[in-house]
Write an enzyme that holds these catalytic residues in place. Structure first.
Site, short mmCIF file in Angstrom:
data_model
loop_
_atom_site.label_atom_id
_atom_site.label_comp_id
_atom_site.label_asym_id
_atom_site.label_seq_id
_atom_site.Cartn_x
_atom_site.Cartn_y
_atom_site.Cartn_z
N ASP A 1 -12.21 6.88 4.39
CA ASP A 1 -10.46 6.03 4.98
C ASP A 1 -10.21 5.28 5.08
O ASP A 1 -9.42 4.54 5.88
CB ASP A 1 -11.29 7.35 6.46
CG ASP A 1 -9.77 7.05 7.11
OD1 ASP A 1 -8.50 7.22 6.39
OD2 ASP A 1 -9.44 7.39 8.46
N ASP B 1 -3.00 10.40 3.83
CA ASP B 1 -4.26 9.60 3.58
C ASP B 1 -4.82 10.75 4.68
O ASP B 1 -4.52 11.06 6.17
CB ASP B 1 -4.11 8.32 4.64
CG ASP B 1 -5.90 8.13 4.81
OD1 ASP B 1 -6.91 8.50 4.25
OD2 ASP B 1 -5.85 7.10 5.69
N LYS C 1 1.11 -1.27 0.06
CA LYS C 1 0.10 0.46 0.12
C LYS C 1 0.84 1.16 0.23
O LYS C 1 1.78 1.45 1.08
CB LYS C 1 -0.70 0.32 1.27
CG LYS C 1 -1.99 1.23 1.96
CD LYS C 1 -2.62 1.71 2.87
CE LYS C 1 -3.13 2.85 3.23
NZ LYS C 1 -3.57 2.70 4.74
N LYS D 1 -9.96 12.88 8.30
CA LYS D 1 -9.60 12.15 10.04
C LYS D 1 -9.35 13.25 10.94
O LYS D 1 -9.58 14.21 10.59
CB LYS D 1 -8.15 11.67 9.85
CG LYS D 1 -7.73 9.85 9.11
CD LYS D 1 -6.67 10.45 9.17
CE LYS D 1 -6.49 9.14 7.93
NZ LYS D 1 -6.75 7.94 8.84
N ARG E 1 -7.70 -0.91 1.43
CA ARG E 1 -8.68 -1.96 1.01
C ARG E 1 -9.21 -2.09 -0.76
O ARG E 1 -8.58 -3.11 -0.84
CB ARG E 1 -8.90 -2.95 1.97
CG ARG E 1 -10.98 -1.87 1.94
CD ARG E 1 -11.68 -2.13 3.38
NE ARG E 1 -10.65 -1.08 4.52
CZ ARG E 1 -11.10 -1.79 5.91
NH1 ARG E 1 -11.79 -2.32 6.08
NH2 ARG E 1 -10.41 -1.58 6.77
N ASP F 1 1.68 6.82 4.99
CA ASP F 1 1.12 5.85 4.68
C ASP F 1 0.82 4.28 3.73
O ASP F 1 0.59 4.42 3.38
CB ASP F 1 -0.84 6.03 5.11
CG ASP F 1 -1.92 5.00 5.05
OD1 ASP F 1 -1.36 4.26 5.55
OD2 ASP F 1 -3.06 5.65 4.45
N GLU G 1 -9.25 3.34 3.40
CA GLU G 1 -9.48 3.69 0.78
C GLU G 1 -8.24 2.35 1.13
O GLU G 1 -8.04 1.85 -0.51
CB GLU G 1 -8.38 5.09 0.49
CG GLU G 1 -7.04 4.93 0.93
CD GLU G 1 -6.54 5.35 2.17
OE1 GLU G 1 -7.82 5.40 3.42
OE2 GLU G 1 -5.28 5.03 3.28
N1 BES Z 1 -4.07 4.51 6.47
C1 BES Z 1 -5.19 4.28 8.05
C2 BES Z 1 -5.03 2.99 9.28
C3 BES Z 1 -3.30 3.67 10.49
C4 BES Z 1 -3.56 4.17 11.10
C5 BES Z 1 -2.17 3.73 9.90
C6 BES Z 1 -2.94 4.89 12.20
C7 BES Z 1 -0.97 4.28 10.33
C8 BES Z 1 -1.64 4.65 11.91
C9 BES Z 1 -5.94 3.57 7.26
O1 BES Z 1 -6.11 3.80 5.82
C10 BES Z 1 -7.42 3.86 8.31
O2 BES Z 1 -7.30 5.35 7.91
N2 BES Z 1 -8.04 3.31 8.54
C11 BES Z 1 -9.46 2.70 8.88
C12 BES Z 1 -9.69 1.96 8.97
C13 BES Z 1 -11.83 2.27 9.46
C14 BES Z 1 -11.94 3.35 8.90
C15 BES Z 1 -12.62 0.98 9.19
C16 BES Z 1 -9.14 3.00 11.19
O3 BES Z 1 -7.89 2.24 11.12
O4 BES Z 1 -9.49 3.09 11.78
ZN ZN Z 2 -4.77 4.86 4.71
MN MN Z 3 -7.08 5.92 6.13
#
Ligand code: BES
Ligand code: ZN
Ligand code: MN
Length: 487
Positions: free
Chosen positions: A336, A259, A254, A266, A340, A277, A338
């Site tokens: 968010d 992000d 990825k 966020k 996947r 990210d 994204e």
């Molecule tokens: N890039 C983030 C995940 C992340 C969180 C990376 C903290 C590094 C540190 C990912 O794209 C994300 O936002 N995931 C969300 C998914 C949720 C919306 C189901 C999450 O984990 O909050």
């Molecule tokens: Zn992300």
């Molecule tokens: Mn995200």
């Protein structure tokens, strides 16, 4: 940094700082035991004492703790401590005596690799944006690590070379992680991939831009990139080092260069960290570079989907329904989630276009993995036990440790769509790391597949040899994984 193995005993090696390990309950080697200060030495793990045999020479004695507990990870940490001390004393060269491995938890090759890893990783600096007075001398840096191993010089050489190349590659990945999103864009990563392909005849590159991504039906990557002016890139590398009819390992990483969360934006606190990210993609690119540099006799195809996730008038909205490359439809319930969406297309592409018959993907995918496993373990999810075990073993050897989490049809139900095949997030606050993996599994065409969630381990781990900031997690694990497959 140069890393060299020598058969000469430490006393005969010319270096600014000589390093000797001391295990608990054991005596300092007689060559040092009469030196001034030798009675102060401590053998507790990480404790260190400086000896001054004569005017210029410095010997650092580092405690290694109990013999039976000594493993490569402890040496990584001890090597990092020696580098910090060397920098203090403005030493340019460091020579380590390879500790005796009898009765310990590892072998001489693993010890030597650990010393090389720890020294190279601990020497990483990200200071290119720090202004310096041009009249000041450049900050001290270690130019050379010597490993003195009179009994094992030949048998450890290959392990040291592999560790050295892999750790330098991890440092390049760390630089990519640390560089902010106004430098590292999808285009920047594509150019880095081109550079790798230019450097090795065994590597070919292909990059698809926005129009091709859309035309070929990669609806996930296109949807994530839609809100940004940055052109998305689907970056592919092929490394051919093995027989053409052999196995083809697919690495997918990825690379969201920033992000924001998109329209499902966020919170602003610490959002700047989301420049990392793209850590999975960086790990994949630099792992391929290291594998090519080492000439490992395997075939690897790599696919790095890269985009910037921004909110704007052209961004994907919550509720939009998209079609992924394999034809499955997804309602984007949260923009968010994204990672996947872009990985889904890349997994399909890696199998169907690049011919991978085995997959591992790596991604900063869920905050949930940080809650579950902290910054110590990466999450591992897999559809095949043997493949999961090989990855776990590789990570155990390199110190990039992983912990397997389960897949189960009950988690799969959480991503069933109402009006579409799938949704990208569940409304239930349950096991986000697991159902994210269930989502990815829908795009693996049933080849052996493993997923590494590195949201916790890519950044701010605080281990002595990586400190805080970028870790390069995955690079050394992938190099070890393919190297081990040839043994
Ligand atoms: N890039 C983030 C995940 C992340 C969180 C990376 C903290 C590094 C540190 C990912 O794209 C994300 O936002 N995931 C969300 C998914 C949720 C919306 C189901 C999450 O984990 O909050
Ligand atoms: Zn992300
Ligand atoms: Mn995200």
């Amino acid at each position: 940094m140069d890393v060299e193995v020598t058969g000469q005993p430490l006393e005969a090696v010319d270096a600014d700082l000589q390093v000797v390990g001391l295990m608990q309950g054991e005596e300092l080697d007689s060559a040092y035991s009469d030196l001034p200060g030798a009675r102060d030495v401590r053998s507790g793990f990480r404790k260190h004492t400086l000896l001054r045999p004569d005017g210029d020479r410095r010997v650092l004695v580092i405690g290694l703790g109990k013999r039976e507990e000594l493993d490569a990870e402890r040496l990584r940490i001890a090597a990092a401590v020696s580098v910090q001390q060397a920098v203090n004393y403005e030493a340019r060269s460091v020579a380590w005596t390879l500790p005796d491995a009898d009765g310990t938890a590892a072998d001489p090759a693993a010890f030597a690799a650990g010393i090389a890893d720890g020294a190279v990783l601990a020497s990483f600096r990200f200071d290119r944006f720090k202004s310096r007075d041009p009249d000041d001398p450049p900050p001290p840096a270690i130019e050379c690590l010597l490993i003195s191993a009179p009994d094992d010089a030949d048998s450890i050489q290959d392990a040291v070379t592999t560790a050295h190349v892999a750790a330098e590659a991890a440092n390049r990945a760390r630089e990519l992680q640390a560089l902010p999103a106004n430098f590292v864009t999808p285009t920047y990563l594509a150019n880095r991939a081109r550079e790798i392909a230019d450097a090795y005849d065994s590597v070919e590159v292909e990059v698809l831009g926005r129009d091709e991504i859309t035309q070929r039906g990669m609806g996930g990557l296109a949807a994530v990139a839609k809100g940004s002016e940055q052109e998305p890139q689907l970056i592919s590398l092929r490394y051919s080092g093995g027989p053409s009819d052999g196995e083809k390992l697919g690495l997918v990483g990825k690379a969201v260069t920033f992000d924001t969360g998109g329209i499902s934006i966020k919170p602003s606190a610490r959002m700047e960290e989301m420049k990392m990210d793209m850590s999975g993609g960086a790990a994949v690119l630099e792992a391929v570079a290291a594998i090519a540099e080492l000439g490992v006799p395997v075939n690897v195809v790599a696919c790095v989907p890269s985009a910037e996730n921004m909110p704007s008038g052209t961004a994907t909205r919550p509720g939009d329904i998209i079609t992924q490359l394999n034809g499955k439809t997804v309602e984007v319930t949260n923009t968010d989630a994204e990672g996947r969406l872009i990985l889904a297309d890349a997994l399909t592409y890696c199998v169907r276009e690049l011919g991978a018959n085995r997959l591992v993907d790596i991604a900063t995918l869920t905050g949930g993995v940080l809650i579950a496993l902290g910054t110590t373990y990466a999450g591992l999810l897999a559809n095949e036990d043997e493949w999961a075990e090989r990855i776990t073993a590789a990570g155990g050897r390199t110190g990039e440790i992983v912990w397997r989490l389960p897949l189960h049809p009950e988690f799969r139900e959480l991503i069933d769509g109402k009006d579409s095949d799938l949704v990208n997030t569940s409304s239930k606050r349950k096991a986000s790391t697991i159902y994210a993996a269930e989502f990815l599994q829908e795009f693996t065409d049933d080849v052996p597949w493993a997923h590494l969630d590195i949201a916790g381990t890519a950044w701010d781990v605080g281990r002595a040899y990586v400190g805080n900031g970028p870790t390069g997690f995955g690079v050394r694990l992938f190099v070890d994984l393919v190297t081990a497959s040839t043994e």
